[in-house]
Design a protein around this motif. Sequence first.
Motif, PDB file in Angstrom:
ATOM      1  N   SER A 405       0.829  -1.213   0.000  1.00 52.25           N
ATOM      2  CA  SER A 405       0.000   0.000   0.000  1.00 52.25           C
ATOM      3  C   SER A 405       0.862   1.261   0.000  1.00 52.25           C
ATOM      4  O   SER A 405       0.526   2.249  -0.668  1.00 52.25           O
ATOM      5  N   GLU A 406       1.974   1.236   0.747  1.00 55.56           N
ATOM      6  CA  GLU A 406       2.862   2.403   0.776  1.00 55.56           C
ATOM      7  C   GLU A 406       3.581   2.585  -0.556  1.00 55.56           C
ATOM      8  O   GLU A 406       3.790   3.704  -1.010  1.00 55.56           O
ATOM      9  N   VAL A 410      -1.552   4.021  -1.756  1.00 58.22           N
ATOM     10  CA  VAL A 410      -2.984   3.909  -1.450  1.00 58.22           C
ATOM     11  C   VAL A 410      -3.183   3.868   0.068  1.00 58.22           C
ATOM     12  O   VAL A 410      -2.219   3.737   0.824  1.00 58.22           O
ATOM     13  N   ASN A 411      -4.425   3.956   0.514  1.00 57.57           N
ATOM     14  CA  ASN A 411      -4.747   4.016   1.945  1.00 57.57           C
ATOM     15  C   ASN A 411      -4.474   2.670   2.625  1.00 57.57           C
ATOM     16  O   ASN A 411      -5.131   1.675   2.317  1.00 57.57           O
ATOM     17  N   PRO A 412      -3.519   2.610   3.568  1.00 51.84           N
ATOM     18  CA  PRO A 412      -3.188   1.341   4.233  1.00 51.84           C
ATOM     19  C   PRO A 412      -4.365   0.740   5.007  1.00 51.84           C
ATOM     20  O   PRO A 412      -4.539  -0.478   5.030  1.00 51.84           O
ATOM     21  N   VAL A 415      -6.589  -1.158   2.620  1.00 51.63           N
ATOM     22  CA  VAL A 415      -5.928  -2.397   2.178  1.00 51.63           C
ATOM     23  C   VAL A 415      -5.983  -3.451   3.274  1.00 51.63           C
ATOM     24  O   VAL A 415      -6.290  -4.629   3.014  1.00 51.63           O
ATOM     25  N   LEU A 482      -9.424   3.590  -1.378  1.00 49.73           N
ATOM     26  CA  LEU A 482      -7.985   3.392  -1.557  1.00 49.73           C
ATOM     27  C   LEU A 482      -7.276   4.747  -1.585  1.00 49.73           C
ATOM     28  O   LEU A 482      -7.835   5.734  -2.023  1.00 49.73           O
TER      29      LEU A 482
END
Length: 482
Positions: A405-406, A410-412, A415, A482
């Motif tokens: 995700s990093e 995108v939004n951890p 995820v 995300l």
Amino acid sequence: MIEGLEKKTKKDYPLISRIRAFPKPMVLVVLHILFLLAIVLIDDLDYRSKIALFAFLSAMILWVATKIPAGFVAISLIAFVIIMNAAEPELLYESLSEEVVWLMIGSFIIGNAVKESGLAQRLILIILSKSKEKGRVLAGVSSVLFASVFFIPSTSGRAALAMPIINQLRQKYTEKEQNVLVLLAPIIILMSTSATLIGAGSHLIGIGLLESTVHQSISFIQWFVWGLPFALVMTLVSFLVVKWTLWPKNGGKMPKGDQTAETAVLKKQLNPTEKKTLILLVSLIAFWMTESIHGYDIAFVAMVGAILVMAPNYGIISWKQGMKSVSWNLILFVAAAAALGKILVETGVVKWLEKEMLAFLYLFTDAPDWQIVLVILLVSVTSHLYITSHTTRAIVFIPGFLLFSEAIGVNPSTVVFLSLIGMNYCVTFPVSSKALLLFYEDEGASYNARTLLKISVLLMPLYIGVMMLFYFSYWQWTGLQL
């Protein structure tokens, strides 16, 4: 439904019919040879890892494709791994010290006490009094099992308390209907897991990793808002799929018993034994819910409960009754199956799979949202096929998903939530979940591993499809993006 599909296959696909005409032993041998050749060609695995992977795949084939007792298969393959010098004999001995083994022993004893006390019969009569049709009774039981997710923070614990109820209820059903009942119960328990943050230990592990890695979190209320509607929909879908495919079409009304006697039981106040049992159950649930406070895991709490119900003069059942109630055949199977999963972790097979999966994920760095979501779901939903422990799946995959995700920005939190919900799907093999194991090879009535696989072939794509639908509608509307 399933029988109809098999007949259609024979008619429309003669090649498949000819393949099925080969003797089963020959097909099994060919499959084992193909797996062996494929594993030998994997350069990244050492000798011990290859033996462990071969034994695990062999177990899956034999459990699904043969009628050889599952416990015999598991113990034999553990012995094979040890003989091939891929593990020490302690692997077999220590398998009986697994938490799930003692949870199941305690659950069997407590379940028998609930039955002997009359409490299980009273609950069944309450359910039966609401409806006289077998299908509606099935729906009533499913509702009770779904509701238990808010009080018992463990799929194993929910399955343990469901067992005496199911065992008591199945006396009202035919043999075929009983087999459906013992399959439906664990499926409902597992599909309801996503409803709440305390539905599974893996949820708490995943959120803990999210907090320690990127300093984000998902609150109990947030999870409730996102998870409950999805769990409700998937539980209903699962109920309908199982009923549609397996339930006898002529399943009618419940057999009429002595209604006067049943009404008398319902009107009668709880006797001292029932009160004692009810207090014990409430105490067990309370201790299971407060594990983080007192530090005793659910297996130890279950064993303390089992000791109390067998206490001389003060207990509910005797020591002999308690020991007879335990399905030792199932206990040995679970211990050996857990050892097969453990050796995959210890030899590095799981680490290798994680590496390969993450390499696959990074191919989608510039992909649109729908592709990223689909890939996360495919990896997480199928993870139960090679990592049998729910907790281990979270420990292995969540750090990788957080890195992913990093890397793609995108939004951890999104995820992690999607991957944890995906990992909750585990209804393909009996070994995929402790809840499934508890109902597998029960001495009274049990489900067939092949039937479970057929149901999973239908449910798995539906599960992924419903998750995709939820993400691009309800979840996005409520802030999960995300």
